[in-house]
Scaffold this motif. Structure first.
Motif, PDB file in Angstrom:
ATOM      1  N   PHE A 211       1.973 -11.090   4.317  1.00  0.00           N
ATOM      2  CA  PHE A 211       2.544  -9.854   4.844  1.00  0.00           C
ATOM      3  C   PHE A 211       1.914  -8.638   4.191  1.00  0.00           C
ATOM      4  CE2 PHE A 211       5.679 -12.611   6.577  1.00  0.00           C
ATOM      5  CZ  PHE A 211       6.114 -11.936   7.702  1.00  0.00           C
ATOM      6  N   TYR A 212       1.720  -7.595   4.979  1.00  0.00           N
ATOM      7  CA  TYR A 212       1.240  -6.306   4.490  1.00  0.00           C
ATOM      8  C   TYR A 212       2.385  -5.306   4.586  1.00  0.00           C
ATOM      9  CZ  TYR A 212      -3.549  -7.983   4.413  1.00  0.00           C
ATOM     10  OH  TYR A 212      -4.685  -8.679   4.114  1.00  0.00           O
ATOM     11  N   VAL A 213       2.561  -4.537   3.515  1.00  0.00           N
ATOM     12  CA  VAL A 213       3.700  -3.634   3.453  1.00  0.00           C
ATOM     13  C   VAL A 213       3.201  -2.267   2.993  1.00  0.00           C
ATOM     14  CG1 VAL A 213       5.899  -3.214   2.271  1.00  0.00           C
ATOM     15  CG2 VAL A 213       5.212  -5.559   2.819  1.00  0.00           C
ATOM     16  N   SER A 214       3.819  -1.175   3.486  1.00  0.00           N
ATOM     17  CA  SER A 214       3.504   0.129   2.905  1.00  0.00           C
ATOM     18  C   SER A 214       4.792   0.870   2.603  1.00  0.00           C
ATOM     19  CB  SER A 214       2.628   0.957   3.838  1.00  0.00           C
ATOM     20  OG  SER A 214       3.431   1.776   4.651  1.00  0.00           O
ATOM     21  N   PHE A 215       4.697   1.857   1.723  1.00  0.00           N
ATOM     22  CA  PHE A 215       5.887   2.617   1.363  1.00  0.00           C
ATOM     23  C   PHE A 215       6.401   3.447   2.514  1.00  0.00           C
ATOM     24  CE2 PHE A 215       4.357   2.040  -3.085  1.00  0.00           C
ATOM     25  CZ  PHE A 215       5.420   1.259  -3.464  1.00  0.00           C
ATOM     26  N   GLU A 216       5.585   3.584   3.553  1.00  0.00           N
ATOM     27  CA  GLU A 216       6.045   4.380   4.698  1.00  0.00           C
ATOM     28  C   GLU A 216       6.801   3.545   5.716  1.00  0.00           C
ATOM     29  OE1 GLU A 216       2.735   7.899   4.915  1.00  0.00           O
ATOM     30  OE2 GLU A 216       2.472   6.116   6.138  1.00  0.00           O
ATOM     31  N   ASP A 217       6.809   2.251   5.534  1.00  0.00           N
ATOM     32  CA  ASP A 217       7.547   1.411   6.483  1.00  0.00           C
ATOM     33  C   ASP A 217       9.028   1.768   6.447  1.00  0.00           C
ATOM     34  OD1 ASP A 217       5.128   0.268   6.705  1.00  0.00           O
ATOM     35  OD2 ASP A 217       5.651  -1.646   5.765  1.00  0.00           O
TER      36      ASP A 217
ATOM     37  N   TYR B 164      -2.938  -0.558   7.435  1.00  0.00           N
ATOM     38  CA  TYR B 164      -3.560  -1.035   8.668  1.00  0.00           C
ATOM     39  C   TYR B 164      -5.051  -1.285   8.487  1.00  0.00           C
ATOM     40  CZ  TYR B 164       0.588  -0.588  11.522  1.00  0.00           C
ATOM     41  OH  TYR B 164       1.827  -0.769  12.061  1.00  0.00           O
ATOM     42  N   ASN B 165      -5.709  -0.412   7.702  1.00  0.00           N
ATOM     43  CA  ASN B 165      -7.128  -0.647   7.445  1.00  0.00           C
ATOM     44  C   ASN B 165      -7.352  -2.005   6.795  1.00  0.00           C
ATOM     45  OD1 ASN B 165      -8.012   1.688   8.595  1.00  0.00           O
ATOM     46  ND2 ASN B 165      -7.867   2.885   6.695  1.00  0.00           N
ATOM     47  N   ALA B 166      -6.482  -2.321   5.839  1.00  0.00           N
ATOM     48  CA  ALA B 166      -6.623  -3.606   5.147  1.00  0.00           C
ATOM     49  C   ALA B 166      -6.381  -4.773   6.110  1.00  0.00           C
ATOM     50  CB  ALA B 166      -5.643  -3.670   3.985  1.00  0.00           C
ATOM     51  N   VAL B 167      -5.388  -4.584   7.003  1.00  0.00           N
ATOM     52  CA  VAL B 167      -5.100  -5.646   7.977  1.00  0.00           C
ATOM     53  C   VAL B 167      -6.334  -5.895   8.847  1.00  0.00           C
ATOM     54  CG1 VAL B 167      -3.773  -6.203  10.057  1.00  0.00           C
ATOM     55  CG2 VAL B 167      -2.614  -5.276   8.048  1.00  0.00           C
ATOM     56  N   ILE B 168      -6.924  -4.800   9.336  1.00  0.00           N
ATOM     57  CA  ILE B 168      -8.090  -4.937  10.212  1.00  0.00           C
ATOM     58  C   ILE B 168      -9.226  -5.646   9.466  1.00  0.00           C
ATOM     59  CG2 ILE B 168      -9.845  -3.645  11.504  1.00  0.00           C
ATOM     60  CD1 ILE B 168      -7.177  -3.514  12.856  1.00  0.00           C
ATOM     61  N   LYS B 169      -9.351  -5.319   8.181  1.00  0.00           N
ATOM     62  CA  LYS B 169     -10.413  -5.939   7.401  1.00  0.00           C
ATOM     63  C   LYS B 169     -10.199  -7.460   7.345  1.00  0.00           C
ATOM     64  CE  LYS B 169     -12.522  -5.417   2.877  1.00  0.00           C
ATOM     65  NZ  LYS B 169     -11.682  -5.846   1.748  1.00  0.00           N
ATOM     66  N   GLU B 170      -8.960  -7.861   7.089  1.00  0.00           N
ATOM     67  CA  GLU B 170      -8.711  -9.296   7.000  1.00  0.00           C
ATOM     68  C   GLU B 170      -8.926  -9.996   8.349  1.00  0.00           C
ATOM     69  OE1 GLU B 170      -5.212 -10.665   4.910  1.00  0.00           O
ATOM     70  OE2 GLU B 170      -5.737 -12.750   5.335  1.00  0.00           O
TER      71      GLU B 170
ATOM     72  N   TYR C 296       0.839  -1.204   0.000  1.00  0.00           N
ATOM     73  CA  TYR C 296       0.000   0.000   0.000  1.00  0.00           C
ATOM     74  C   TYR C 296       0.863   1.239   0.000  1.00  0.00           C
ATOM     75  CZ  TYR C 296      -3.617  -3.288   1.172  1.00  0.00           C
ATOM     76  OH  TYR C 296      -4.471  -4.348   1.135  1.00  0.00           O
ATOM     77  N   LYS C 297       0.224   2.357  -0.384  1.00  0.00           N
ATOM     78  CA  LYS C 297       0.964   3.609  -0.373  1.00  0.00           C
ATOM     79  C   LYS C 297       1.263   4.047   1.051  1.00  0.00           C
ATOM     80  CE  LYS C 297      -1.040   6.777  -2.921  1.00  0.00           C
ATOM     81  NZ  LYS C 297      -1.508   7.661  -4.009  1.00  0.00           N
ATOM     82  N   THR C 298       0.266   4.029   1.879  1.00  0.00           N
ATOM     83  CA  THR C 298       0.463   4.593   3.215  1.00  0.00           C
ATOM     84  C   THR C 298       0.226   3.542   4.292  1.00  0.00           C
ATOM     85  OG1 THR C 298      -1.844   5.173   3.513  1.00  0.00           O
ATOM     86  CG2 THR C 298      -0.449   6.786   2.424  1.00  0.00           C
TER      87      THR C 298
END
Ligand code: ADP
Ligand code: MG
Length: 984
Positions: A669-675, A547-553, A540-542
């Motif tokens: 794994f969930y990743v964002s460009f802000e990590d 985190y929203n996607a993580v919560i959804k899953e 994800y970009k941000t």
């Protein structure tokens, strides 16, 4: 391609190695069949017989040969015992929980056992039963009677595994012990005396340091050698924890820090810089709006240098155009031709922070702010030039030159200390965040291991960083500590004659294990086929979208009661997730550094239907997650990683928490460009392009197996960097290690010696000729100097041999007045005291040296080589100083004042002068209060001519007559008659 075909035909190296071991497994099982008919007692008798036989073999090497011979039968004995326990449904308690024995070693476990016996690392997936595997080689190697150690990651596991596996050892007639943090030395010694001892790496390591660096008698030492050790979760211990050495420290004798003094100013400076960076960031936004991308990028880069975690900056980085503009600005500045410009840019800030290398640097502006009158107070003077100038100055006499140089040196040291304090404070403020790198507990700064999320109480950052953070948090700044004893984990484990390890994840770090520990990795196949699905990363970009996607899953899985384990890289992130889940009313458990205690229980329950568990990546390691009823049908445990970790190994560790023993399971794994990983090490340019090409919308994700690759490339880069850091720490510790060995060996010799006087005489034999050489073996022999030294040190004079003989004579005479047992401990004390005091000073100097050599790095010198050379010189000096200190104290120590007086009375009269003007009184010397020896001073005569030798010793009466009921002059507080004046 060819390699791939060859592999198909021959199998990988690992497969070939395992294939070679399979006959052994067959033999173990055959033996096991035969043992079935034996009675319990007959089976148990094997242990005693082997022990007996091995005890008759003197050399370790031959013992090991014997072990190799008996391996199949010995392993079979252990397996057979396990079956007996299972058949009779043996019940017992482990950590106060009732349990039933239900395990018999599988073939892959036998295989793992063979690998461990051979001193290698067995990579076995989570849940494969490594705890049981270790029983085989531990049993076998403990038969030598030399002790076998099993190293775990925490005290709880040490106790659990010792009690659990203890069933098996006890059945077979071996003893097992376990080291716990709160044990007293006596209890520890008992545990080490057992055949097999479980404990954590820090307990083992600290015991080593206490035994060798601090104990002064045999009775105080608890360990009994380093024969064979298996390190459980070996990557966690030998790689992650290896970054911080074990240090026992005490308050420093000299304290010079000024953290509290500089704190308010630094706080202001950081605030000013943050304001400046906010302004720059707003300006950048304006420039971008006007379409001036280049200036915008330049400004953003400046913000990045000054405040890498600036909020506006992070938000702008989400925009691909802006992101690219910054990258471009950054890249261009690092070209050689623009070094000057980069310097200018840095000077426009108060200081710069490098997130990657963890460094902080003041600029001219910053220096002026801190000290407007003298900005140069923060620049190191150029000593070499100054010295040359002093040397060239004709108006100065040689003495004046020396004096001037000493002054400049002192000035430079003070300057260096100040610069150091300030740069540590800047790091503390800008790079260290509360609840990420550390937590505050009981008004103390407790380090949190950023990899594991575990708190590490008692550990401190070195080089004053810890005090800087204490100053920042306004908690009590611990007295500047100085190292009393230190060893890296690497060097501790290298002490073992044979070392082995086990973990679920070693393969990616195989090179490091090999280079540093000479440990090779064998990957053991699982007992049942693995049924885990590792899904592609979602990018994800941000962070917010991620985190929203993580919560959804999580919500989806929770709705159908599938258990979920969510991994986070920091305590902060796990708390954020917890807040988000609370908002969604999803019940969950949080495991992080703050809840260390219940960790194991919570993890054990993580496989029950409907549970959601959030855990920092490795919390609860070593605890098995079993699936609850009906969970298999739901697809098993679901593992969600909320950020890719810096090391691939840790990600694998998290994935491995599910799908144990052939269970189903899935991971993503969930990743964002802000990590952090992506910001600092991601191929930012490429990623930005991809983002543009796909024209990502809010909340949209990228997912492709090629992207997993780019993430892994970034990880590999960090892994390499971290390896270099660890290697560097070790290179430095290796220098210390050799010195430590010499000093510890000597110390132990002193402690064990029944005849410490021999050691004292050895010192005399070595040190006196050296002194004589020092004074006489030079261009201008200095006889008066030598005599002066002799006179101030011993009650006699003249030639070398005469000196040695006389000193020994006098010493024998002095000792003859004292009580024999007291003299022995006094003699030991004289040497140990000399070693300890000077060794500690030396460690302090070594710390300073290690810091100092980095400054020389600028002069194009390799700091490590500089360090080695100087460390060696300092060490040679140390050893000489220890000897001289021993001599100095020979006649200044006594176990008994009365005896000392008697000795003085027997001294030949010609050695005494009528008036002894400087004779110190017995109580005048602060050293008197030292625990063993009361000291009486021996003062120097002026030696007014080469031929005449005279010595000032305190005349008998100059020690004030002490009444028997008066307080003892040694300062003990007891009456004289009950203390030094006691008639032996
Ligand atoms: P690891 O350390 O490899 O992750 P553990 O040693 O914690 O695994 O063991 C995981 C689980 O497997 C434990 O519950 C243990 O009882 C079980 N187990 C291990 N070996 C066997 C065996 N041979 N037969 C049955 N159960 C076993
Ligand atoms: Mg385990």
């Amino acid at each position: 391609m060819v390699g791939w075909i060859l592999k198909k035909i021959l199998g990988s190296k690992n497969q070939r190695e395992l294939r070679r071991l399979s006959p052994i497994v067959r033999r173990i099982n055959e033996q096991d069949e035969q043992l079935k008919s034996l009675s319990d007692d007959a089976l148990r008798a094997k242990t005693a017989a082997w022990k007996e036989e091995l005890s008759k073999i003197p050399s370790l090497e031959d013992q090991w040969k014997k072990l190799d011979e008996i391996l199949p039968e010995a392993f079979a004995v252990v397996k057979n015992a396990a079956r007996r326990l299972k058949e009779r449904q043996q019940t017992f308690t482990v950590c106060d929980q009732p349990m039933v024995w239900d395990m018999v070693h599988f073939d892959v476990q036998l295989l793992g056992g063979v690998v461990l016996h051979r001193g290698r690392i067995a990579e076995m997936a989570t849940g494969e039963g490594k705890t049981l595997v270790a029983t085989l080689p531990l049993y076998l190697n403990a038969l030598t009677g030399r002790g076998a150690h099993l190293v775990t990651v925490n005290d709880y596991l040490a106790r659990r595994d010792a009690e659990w596996m203890g069933q098996l050892y006890n059945f077979l007639g071996l003893t097992v012990g376990c080291i716990q943090h709160d044990q007293e030395p006596d209890e520890r010694r008992e545990q080490y005396a057992k055949d097999i001892t479980y404990g954590t790496n820090s307990e083992f390591g600290f015991d080593y340091l206490r035994d060798n660096g601090m104990a002064t008698t045999r009775e105080q030492q608890v360990q009994r050698g380093y024969h064979y050790a298996i390190v459980d979760e070996v990557d966690s211990i030998l790689i992650d924890e290896a970054r911080t050495p074990l240090i026992i420290s005490g308050p420093a004798t000299i304290s010079t820090h000024q953290y509290d003094k500089w704190k308010p100013l630094i706080e202001q400076l950081v605030r000013k810089q943050n304001m400046l960076c906010n302004r720059l960031a707003s300006e950048a936004i304006g420039k971008f709006e006007q379409g001036d991308v280049e200036t915008g990028g330049r400004l953003m880069f400046k913000v990045k240098l000054g405040q890498p975690r600036n909020k506006q900056l992070l938000r702008m980085m989400e925009d691909p155009d802006k992101r690219r503009a910054v990258d471009k600005a950054e890249l261009s500045f690092y070209q050689d031709t623009r070094k000057e410009e980069l310097f200018q840019l840095k000077e426009e800030l108060f200081f710069t922070i490098d997130e990657k290398s963890n460094e902080a640097d003041l600029s001219e502006q910053g220096r002026i702010f801190l000290n407007p009158d003298d900005p140069n107070a923060f620049v190191l003077p150029d000593l070499i030039n100054e010295f040359t100038e002093i040397d060239l100055d004709q108006t100065l006499s040689p003495e004046e030159k020396d004096k001037k140089k000493a002054e400049r040196q002192q000035h430079c040291d003070a300057q260096a200390e100040r610069i150091h304090n300030i740069s540590q404070l800047l790091r503390a403020y800008c790079l260290f965040e509360k609840d990420v790198q550390y937590v505050i507990e009981d008004n103390k700064v407790v380090i949190v291991d950023e990899f594991t999320g575990r708190k590490m109480p008692g550990r401190r950052w070195s080089d004053g960083l810890h005090q800087a953070v204490e100053a920042k948090e306004g908690v009590q700044i611990d007295r500047e500590t100085q190292t009393l004893a230190t060893i890296t984990i690497q060097n501790y484990f290298r002490l073992y004659q044979k070392l082995a390890g086990m973990t679920g994840t070693a393969e990616t770090e195989a090179a490091e294990f090999h280079d540093i520990y000479k440990l090779d990795v064998n990957v053991i196949p699982t007992n049942r086929p693995v049924r885990r699905t590792d899904n592609n990363d979602r990018i994800y970009k941000t962070r917010r979208e991620k985190y929203n996607a993580v919560i959804k899953e999580i919500k989806e899985a929770h709705a159908k009661t599938q258990p979920v384990l969510v991994g986070s890289v920091s305590v902060e992130a796990s708390e954020l997730l917890s807040r988000m889940l609370k908002r969604e009313k999803i019940p969950h458990n949080v495991l992080n550094a703050k809840f260390h205690m219940q960790e194991a229980e919570i993890v054990a329950r993580a496989g029950q239907p409907g549970t959601v568990t959030i855990s920092t990546n490795m919390a609860g390691r070593g605890t098995d997650i079993k699936l609850g009823p009906g969970v298999t049908e739901l697809g098993g445990l679901k593992v969600i990683g909320t950020e890719r970790h810096e090391a691939r190994r840790i990600d694998r560790q998290l994935r491995g928490r599910c799908a144990r023993q052939g269970d189903p399971g899935a991971s993503r794994f969930y990743v964002s460009f802000e990590d952090d990983l992506m910001r600092n090490f991601g191929a930012a340019d490429r990623m930005t392009k991809i983002m543009e090409r796909f024209g990502l919308e809010e909340g949209q994700e990228l997912e492709h197996r090629w992207l997993n690759k780019s993430v892994e490339t970034a990880q590999k880069r960090v892994e390499q960097r971290n390896y270099m850091i660890r290697k560097r720490t070790l290179d430095f510790d290796d220098v210390m290690n050799m010195q430590r060995e010499v000093v510890y060996t000597y110390r132990n010799e002193v402690i064990d010696s029944e005849e410490p006087r021999k050691l004292i005489f050895e010192v005399i034999d070595e040190a006196v000729p050296a002194k004589v050489k020092e004074y006489l073996d030079v261009d201008e022999p200095n006889y008066t100097g030598l005599i002066h030294w002799v006179n101030t040190t011993f009650p006699l004079g003249l030639t070398t041999e005469f000196l040695i003989e006389k000193i020994k004579d006098a010493y024998e005479r002095k000792s003859s007045h004292e009580e024999p047992t007291a003299v022995k401990s006094l003699e030991r004390y004289i040497i140990l005291n000399a070693i300890d005091r000077l060794w500690q000073e030396h460690l302090y100097a070594m710390d300073a040296l290690r810091e100092g050599v980095y400054l020389r790095g600028y002069a194009q010198k390799d700091p490590l080589i500089e360090y080695k050379t100087e460390a060696y010189d300092m060490f040679v000096e140390l050893m000489a100083n220890i000897k001289n200190e021993v001599l100095n104290n020979l006649f200044r120590s006594t176990s008994n004042l009365q005896a000392f007086e008697n000795f003085l009375a027997t001294l030949p009269q010609f050695l005494m002068r009528e008036h002894a003007p400087t004779a110190p009184t017995a109580s005048a010397d602060a050293r008197m209060r030292q625990p063993v020896g009361a000291m009486a001073g021996v003062a120097a005569g002026d030696g007014d001519g080469a031929g005449e030798v005279s010595i000032d010793l305190p005349v008998r009466r100059s020690i004030p007559k002490v009444g028997r009921n008066e307080p003892c002059p040694c300062g003990s507080g007891k009456k004289y008659k009950n203390c030094c004046g006691r008639v032996a």
